[in-house]
Design a protein around this motif. Structure first.
Motif, PDB file in Angstrom:
ATOM      1  N   THR A   1      17.321  12.133   7.316  1.00  0.00           N
ATOM      2  CA  THR A   1      17.522  11.012   7.734  1.00  0.00           C
ATOM      3  C   THR A   1      18.691   9.935   8.265  1.00  0.00           C
ATOM      4  O   THR A   1      19.820  10.080   8.500  1.00  0.00           O
ATOM      5  N   GLY A   2      18.067   9.244   7.717  1.00  0.00           N
ATOM      6  CA  GLY A   2      18.826   8.093   7.422  1.00  0.00           C
ATOM      7  C   GLY A   2      20.379   8.294   6.348  1.00  0.00           C
ATOM      8  O   GLY A   2      21.183   7.533   6.456  1.00  0.00           O
ATOM      9  N   LEU A   3      20.024   8.691   5.194  1.00  0.00           N
ATOM     10  CA  LEU A   3      20.768   9.589   4.512  1.00  0.00           C
ATOM     11  C   LEU A   3      22.237  10.117   4.873  1.00  0.00           C
ATOM     12  O   LEU A   3      23.367   9.672   4.831  1.00  0.00           O
ATOM     13  N   ALA A   4      21.312  10.921   5.985  1.00  0.00           N
ATOM     14  CA  ALA A   4      22.992  11.448   6.397  1.00  0.00           C
ATOM     15  C   ALA A   4      22.972  11.309   8.023  1.00  0.00           C
ATOM     16  O   ALA A   4      25.088  10.690   7.673  1.00  0.00           O
ATOM     17  N   THR A   5      23.078   9.702   7.874  1.00  0.00           N
ATOM     18  CA  THR A   5      23.262   8.397   9.303  1.00  0.00           C
ATOM     19  C   THR A   5      24.591   8.371   8.309  1.00  0.00           C
ATOM     20  O   THR A   5      26.049   7.222   8.494  1.00  0.00           O
ATOM     21  N   LEU A   6      24.284   8.102   7.165  1.00  0.00           N
ATOM     22  CA  LEU A   6      24.906   7.257   6.137  1.00  0.00           C
ATOM     23  C   LEU A   6      26.501   7.543   5.756  1.00  0.00           C
ATOM     24  O   LEU A   6      27.140   7.024   5.898  1.00  0.00           O
TER      25      LEU A   6
ATOM     26  N   GLU B   1      24.813  -1.030   5.609  1.00  0.00           N
ATOM     27  CA  GLU B   1      24.678  -0.042   6.713  1.00  0.00           C
ATOM     28  C   GLU B   1      23.022   0.903   6.870  1.00  0.00           C
ATOM     29  O   GLU B   1      22.791   0.879   7.944  1.00  0.00           O
ATOM     30  N   VAL B   2      22.335   0.463   6.060  1.00  0.00           N
ATOM     31  CA  VAL B   2      20.843   0.777   5.490  1.00  0.00           C
ATOM     32  C   VAL B   2      19.873  -0.031   6.365  1.00  0.00           C
ATOM     33  O   VAL B   2      19.466   0.179   7.450  1.00  0.00           O
ATOM     34  N   ASP B   3      20.931  -1.993   5.897  1.00  0.00           N
ATOM     35  CA  ASP B   3      20.586  -3.002   7.538  1.00  0.00           C
ATOM     36  C   ASP B   3      20.707  -2.709   9.325  1.00  0.00           C
ATOM     37  O   ASP B   3      19.728  -2.604   9.566  1.00  0.00           O
ATOM     38  N   ARG B   4      21.489  -1.252   9.129  1.00  0.00           N
ATOM     39  CA  ARG B   4      21.535  -1.032  10.800  1.00  0.00           C
ATOM     40  C   ARG B   4      20.480   0.297  11.004  1.00  0.00           C
ATOM     41  O   ARG B   4      20.634   0.844  12.684  1.00  0.00           O
ATOM     42  N   LEU B   5      19.774   0.639  10.204  1.00  0.00           N
ATOM     43  CA  LEU B   5      19.248   2.398  10.449  1.00  0.00           C
ATOM     44  C   LEU B   5      17.744   1.144  11.614  1.00  0.00           C
ATOM     45  O   LEU B   5      17.268   0.927  11.247  1.00  0.00           O
TER      46      LEU B   5
ATOM     47  N   ARG C   1      28.594   7.053   8.446  1.00  0.00           N
ATOM     48  CA  ARG C   1      29.232   6.182   9.183  1.00  0.00           C
ATOM     49  C   ARG C   1      29.646   6.123   8.287  1.00  0.00           C
ATOM     50  O   ARG C   1      30.770   5.071   8.385  1.00  0.00           O
ATOM     51  N   LEU C   2      29.571   5.653   7.111  1.00  0.00           N
ATOM     52  CA  LEU C   2      30.591   4.940   5.798  1.00  0.00           C
ATOM     53  C   LEU C   2      31.262   6.097   5.752  1.00  0.00           C
ATOM     54  O   LEU C   2      32.640   5.933   5.237  1.00  0.00           O
ATOM     55  N   GLY C   3      30.897   7.955   5.875  1.00  0.00           N
ATOM     56  CA  GLY C   3      33.097   8.893   5.784  1.00  0.00           C
ATOM     57  C   GLY C   3      33.902   8.414   7.070  1.00  0.00           C
ATOM     58  O   GLY C   3      34.518   8.562   7.031  1.00  0.00           O
ATOM     59  N   GLU C   4      33.247   7.950   8.339  1.00  0.00           N
ATOM     60  CA  GLU C   4      34.488   7.166   9.330  1.00  0.00           C
ATOM     61  C   GLU C   4      34.727   6.338   9.075  1.00  0.00           C
ATOM     62  O   GLU C   4      36.519   6.141   8.874  1.00  0.00           O
TER      63      GLU C   4
END
Length: 183
Positions: free
Chosen positions: A170-175, A128-132, A178-181
């Protein structure tokens, strides 16, 4: 007399070069794996990442041998590596090969073919980090893989420490989202 002066200059130069070599060797010994991993996270192939790490070390040696004072050679090396990675992306974009190359890199990184038995929680997170976006990806890698402080990340990426914190947040919030979804 002239012979003694020229010999003194040569000895001093060799001492300076030896000091530069010690600094470069110390950076390489402590950070080679993190530098390589950072280059890979920037989307470089294994070969290109190895070349980029070597180029960063050569540039560090060259800069130190000119007498430049580098307060944090490790952060300086990450910054050079970041710039080399961005230069590689710009070059690929110019020749129209960026999309294909990044897809190939992503396919090689996945390597698990979706087999849940081979997945680990950390692997999912780094995928998921690679998608940021590139800057968030770089900050998270430097913070959590290279274990750099936000001040050193700022020096490495040429941004402020506050901006580094912002990109991380911002990156951690996105992760988390995404991971929660995904479960």
């Amino acid at each position: 007399m002239a012979e003694g002066i020229s010999r003194g200059v040569v000895e001093r130069s060799q001492t300076d070069i030896a000091g530069c070599e010690r600094i470069v060797r110390a950076v390489y010994d402590r950070r080679a794996q993190e530098l390589f991993g950072f280059a890979r996270r920037l989307g470089l192939s294994d070969d290109d990442a190895s070349d980029a790490v070597q180029e960063a070390m050569l540039r560090l040696m060259r800069e130190l041998s000119t007498g430049s004072v580098i307060d944090d050679p490790e952060a300086w090396s990450f910054r050079v590596l970041y710039r080399l990675g961005m230069d590689a992306h710009r070059l690929r974009r110019r020749i129209g090969d960026l999309g294909g190359r990044l897809s190939a890199v992503a396919a090689v990184r996945r390597g698990d073919d979706g087999d849940p038995a081979q997945r680990t929680g950390a692997g999912d997170v780094w995928r998921e980090v690679d998608r940021l976006p590139a800057r968030q990806r770089a900050v998270l890698y430097l913070r959590y893989r290279a274990d750099l402080s936000f001040e050193r990340i700022a020096a490495a990426l040429g941004i402020t420490a506050g901006a580094a914190r912002g990109h991380a947040s911002t990156g951690l919030a996105t992760l988390r989202r995404r991971l929660g979804e995904e479960g």
